[in-house]
Design a protein around this motif. Structure first.
Motif, mmCIF file in Angstrom:
data_model
loop_
_atom_site.group_PDB
_atom_site.id
_atom_site.type_symbol
_atom_site.label_atom_id
_atom_site.label_comp_id
_atom_site.label_asym_id
_atom_site.label_seq_id
_atom_site.Cartn_x
_atom_site.Cartn_y
_atom_site.Cartn_z
ATOM 1 N N ARG A 131 -12.731 22.650 30.950
ATOM 2 C CA ARG A 131 -11.462 23.258 31.361
ATOM 3 C C ARG A 131 -10.589 23.575 30.140
ATOM 4 O O ARG A 131 -9.539 22.984 29.941
ATOM 5 N N SER A 132 -11.016 24.534 29.347
ATOM 6 C CA SER A 132 -10.216 24.932 28.191
ATOM 7 C C SER A 132 -8.979 25.701 28.650
ATOM 8 O O SER A 132 -9.046 26.545 29.547
ATOM 9 N N LYS A 133 -7.837 25.412 28.021
ATOM 10 C CA LYS A 133 -6.604 26.139 28.357
ATOM 11 C C LYS A 133 -6.625 27.560 27.801
ATOM 12 O O LYS A 133 -5.850 28.402 28.237
ATOM 13 N N ARG A 134 -7.483 27.813 26.787
ATOM 14 C CA ARG A 134 -7.561 29.132 26.143
ATOM 15 C C ARG A 134 -6.208 29.540 25.538
ATOM 16 O O ARG A 134 -5.844 30.723 25.520
ATOM 17 N N ILE A 135 -5.456 28.582 25.048
ATOM 18 C CA ILE A 135 -4.108 28.848 24.554
ATOM 19 C C ILE A 135 -4.113 29.858 23.410
ATOM 20 O O ILE A 135 -3.294 30.793 23.383
ATOM 21 N N ARG A 136 -4.997 29.703 22.471
ATOM 22 C CA ARG A 136 -4.996 30.576 21.296
ATOM 23 C C ARG A 136 -5.391 32.016 21.634
ATOM 24 O O ARG A 136 -4.703 32.943 21.204
ATOM 25 N N PRO A 137 -6.456 32.244 22.431
ATOM 26 C CA PRO A 137 -6.735 33.627 22.859
ATOM 27 C C PRO A 137 -5.605 34.221 23.698
ATOM 28 O O PRO A 137 -5.303 35.415 23.563
ATOM 29 N N ILE A 138 -5.000 33.413 24.534
ATOM 30 C CA ILE A 138 -3.875 33.907 25.346
ATOM 31 C C ILE A 138 -2.761 34.407 24.436
ATOM 32 O O ILE A 138 -2.169 35.472 24.669
ATOM 33 N N LEU A 139 -2.470 33.651 23.380
ATOM 34 C CA LEU A 139 -1.403 34.053 22.461
ATOM 35 C C LEU A 139 -1.783 35.311 21.689
ATOM 36 O O LEU A 139 -0.925 36.166 21.422
ATOM 37 N N VAL A 140 -3.060 35.454 21.317
ATOM 38 C CA VAL A 140 -3.502 36.696 20.674
ATOM 39 C C VAL A 140 -3.229 37.883 21.596
ATOM 40 O O VAL A 140 -2.673 38.913 21.167
ATOM 41 N N LEU A 141 -3.589 37.741 22.853
ATOM 42 C CA LEU A 141 -3.440 38.853 23.801
ATOM 43 C C LEU A 141 -1.976 39.147 24.108
ATOM 44 O O LEU A 141 -1.564 40.314 24.176
ATOM 45 N N LEU A 142 -1.172 38.102 24.286
ATOM 46 C CA LEU A 142 0.252 38.315 24.584
ATOM 47 C C LEU A 142 0.971 38.985 23.417
ATOM 48 O O LEU A 142 1.743 39.933 23.604
ATOM 49 N N THR A 143 0.727 38.491 22.202
ATOM 50 C CA THR A 143 1.436 39.056 21.051
ATOM 51 C C THR A 143 0.973 40.475 20.749
ATOM 52 O O THR A 143 1.768 41.305 20.309
ATOM 53 N N SER A 144 -0.302 40.757 21.006
ATOM 54 C CA SER A 144 -0.775 42.134 20.798
ATOM 55 C C SER A 144 -0.105 43.069 21.793
ATOM 56 O O SER A 144 0.292 44.179 21.445
ATOM 57 N N LYS A 145 0.054 42.593 23.008
ATOM 58 C CA LYS A 145 0.666 43.436 24.048
ATOM 59 C C LYS A 145 2.183 43.563 23.850
ATOM 60 O O LYS A 145 2.789 44.530 24.303
ATOM 61 N N LEU A 146 2.776 42.579 23.162
ATOM 62 C CA LEU A 146 4.200 42.683 22.826
ATOM 63 C C LEU A 146 4.427 43.822 21.845
ATOM 64 O O LEU A 146 5.470 44.496 21.894
ATOM 65 N N CYS A 147 3.443 44.053 20.954
ATOM 66 C CA CYS A 147 3.608 45.032 19.876
ATOM 67 C C CYS A 147 2.835 46.329 20.084
ATOM 68 O O CYS A 147 3.016 47.279 19.313
ATOM 69 N N GLY A 148 1.956 46.373 21.066
ATOM 70 C CA GLY A 148 1.148 47.579 21.255
ATOM 71 C C GLY A 148 0.141 47.412 22.374
ATOM 72 O O GLY A 148 0.394 46.711 23.356
ATOM 73 N N LYS A 149 -1.016 48.016 22.214
ATOM 74 C CA LYS A 149 -2.064 47.970 23.228
ATOM 75 C C LYS A 149 -3.293 47.257 22.651
ATOM 76 O O LYS A 149 -3.818 47.658 21.611
ATOM 77 N N PRO A 150 -3.771 46.219 23.327
ATOM 78 C CA PRO A 150 -4.945 45.486 22.834
ATOM 79 C C PRO A 150 -6.144 46.400 22.606
ATOM 80 O O PRO A 150 -6.375 47.341 23.378
ATOM 81 N N ASN A 151 -6.895 46.120 21.549
ATOM 82 C CA ASN A 151 -8.051 46.934 21.195
ATOM 83 C C ASN A 151 -9.203 46.029 20.753
ATOM 84 O O ASN A 151 -9.139 44.809 20.930
ATOM 85 N N ASP A 152 -10.242 46.629 20.185
ATOM 86 C CA ASP A 152 -11.421 45.846 19.794
ATOM 87 C C ASP A 152 -11.073 44.728 18.817
ATOM 88 O O ASP A 152 -11.586 43.611 18.921
ATOM 89 N N ASN A 153 -10.208 45.025 17.842
ATOM 90 C CA ASN A 153 -9.811 43.999 16.879
ATOM 91 C C ASN A 153 -9.055 42.851 17.554
ATOM 92 O O ASN A 153 -9.165 41.697 17.138
ATOM 93 N N THR A 154 -8.307 43.188 18.597
ATOM 94 C CA THR A 154 -7.576 42.153 19.347
ATOM 95 C C THR A 154 -8.556 41.191 19.997
ATOM 96 O O THR A 154 -8.419 39.968 19.876
ATOM 97 N N TYR A 155 -9.541 41.737 20.690
ATOM 98 C CA TYR A 155 -10.496 40.890 21.412
ATOM 99 C C TYR A 155 -11.371 40.092 20.435
ATOM 100 O O TYR A 155 -11.676 38.927 20.684
ATOM 101 N N THR A 156 -11.741 40.724 19.323
ATOM 102 C CA THR A 156 -12.518 39.993 18.318
ATOM 103 C C THR A 156 -11.704 38.824 17.777
ATOM 104 O O THR A 156 -12.225 37.712 17.606
ATOM 105 N N SER A 157 -10.415 39.054 17.518
ATOM 106 C CA SER A 157 -9.542 37.979 17.026
ATOM 107 C C SER A 157 -9.440 36.854 18.039
ATOM 108 O O SER A 157 -9.472 35.665 17.680
ATOM 109 N N ALA A 158 -9.313 37.215 19.312
ATOM 110 C CA ALA A 158 -9.210 36.198 20.369
ATOM 111 C C ALA A 158 -10.476 35.352 20.433
ATOM 112 O O ALA A 158 -10.412 34.117 20.588
#
Length: 324
Positions: free
Chosen positions: A44-71
């Motif tokens: 039961r991982s909370k996935r906190i770090r990927p969630i933050l990658v996705l939220l911050t990317s969406k705060l500043c723009g549109k998630p893309n391949d680099n976003t998902y790779t980072s997550a």
């Protein structure tokens, strides 16, 4: 009370994409690795770090391949460190299930953690962004330094708060800060936006570790899904204990240190926790959580009001309210 499900509502589709890519990135032709990976994915991982990658990317723009790779990368690094942590801490459970080392023993667990780090290095090459690669490399170094600092501190009952905060930045906050910074950078955010989100993640990460410190003393083992008092068993110096030792009378300080050296008797844990509560160690740490939570909130002030910004603020409250 804030929940992760509510916080993740604006990125539900992006999380599904992440989950598919993360599972795909962990595929291996080696049967034992595949078996352990399947087991990891059931936890039961909370996935906190990927969630933050996705939220911050969406705060500043549109998630893309680099976003998902980072997550994917930040979750790989986090999982690898957890496997190694459980070996060092001799922990039998993780997320309410037997730990990897409890099932496959230490040798296999060490190699599995190493494999995850190696796979993360391979995945980094697909980023095609040197600045993002530098952040990930630096963060991987911080993670290792944090664990070594923690081991070093177990033999020093005079650890000061400065050393302690350096340690928790390295072992916890550095990866959360990097997750937020990478999310912003992946969508071409400005330097000021990426820096602000790094500060947000750093302060959130420190508050997150402080909350873990408190829960190890007063948390409910059933809710947490892992043993409590692990820090005391390993003589790990966390803020409630550091504050108490630094503010205790000489006779109290000697009693605490004698109990820590007594071989881990459960009654002694209760005695130490009673002293920590009486001397204000828990309350002091809660105040520090409030302090770093405010810094995290203030870091978002450069961004206009939006649903995503609101969820990032909710994340701060989620940490303050969580019980595991």
């Amino acid at each position: 009370m804030r929940t992760l499900d509510d916080i993740c509502s604006p990125i539900s589709e992006e999380l599904e994409i992440f989950n598919r890519l993360y599972k795909k990135s962990l595929k291996s032709d080696i049967t034992l690795i595949s078996t352990i990976v399947d087991y990891i994915l059931k936890q039961r991982s909370k996935r906190i770090r990927p969630i933050l990658v996705l939220l911050t990317s969406k705060l500043c723009g549109k998630p893309n391949d680099n976003t998902y790779t980072s997550a994917v990368l930040v979750e790989m690094l986090h999982t690898a460190t957890l496997i190694h942590d459980d070996i060092v801490d001799e922990s039998d459970t993780r997320r309410g299930m037997p730990s990897i080392n409890a099932i496959w023993e230490n040798k296999t667990s060490v190699l599995m953690g190493d494999w995850l780090f190696s796979r993360a290095l391979s995945c980094m090459l697909s980023l095609n962004n040197f600045d993002m690669l530098k952040i990930l490399a630096r963060t991987a170094e911080y993670l290792s330094e944090g664990e070594i600092r923690q081991i070093e501190a177990t033999t020093d009952y005079h650890v000061n708060q400065g050393i302690y905060f350096q340690m928790i930045f390295s072992k916890t906050a550095s990866l959360i800060a990097a997750s937020c910074q990478l999310g912003a950078m992946s969508v071409g955010a400005s330097q000021s936006e990426a820096n602000a989100l790094y500060e947000y993640g750093k302060n959130l990460g420190i508050a997150f570790q402080l909350k873990d410190d408190i829960l190890d003393f007063i948390g409910d083992v059933k809710e947490m899904g892992k043993p409590i008092h692990a820090d005391l068993k390993l003589n790990t110096m966390t803020l409630p204990l550091i504050y108490t030792i630094n503010n205790a009378y000489d006779i109290e300080r000697k009693r605490i240190i004698d109990m820590l050296n007594s071989g881990g008797k459960v009654k002694n844990f209760s005695d130490i926790i009673d002293i920590i509560k009486a001397k204000g160690g828990i309350e002091y740490t809660e105040n520090k959580i409030d302090e770093f939570s405010k810094k995290a909130t203030d870091s978002l002030s450069i961004f206009p009001e939006s649903e995503i910004k609101s969820k990032l603020i909710d994340f701060i409250w989620f940490n303050k309210e969580r019980r595991r």
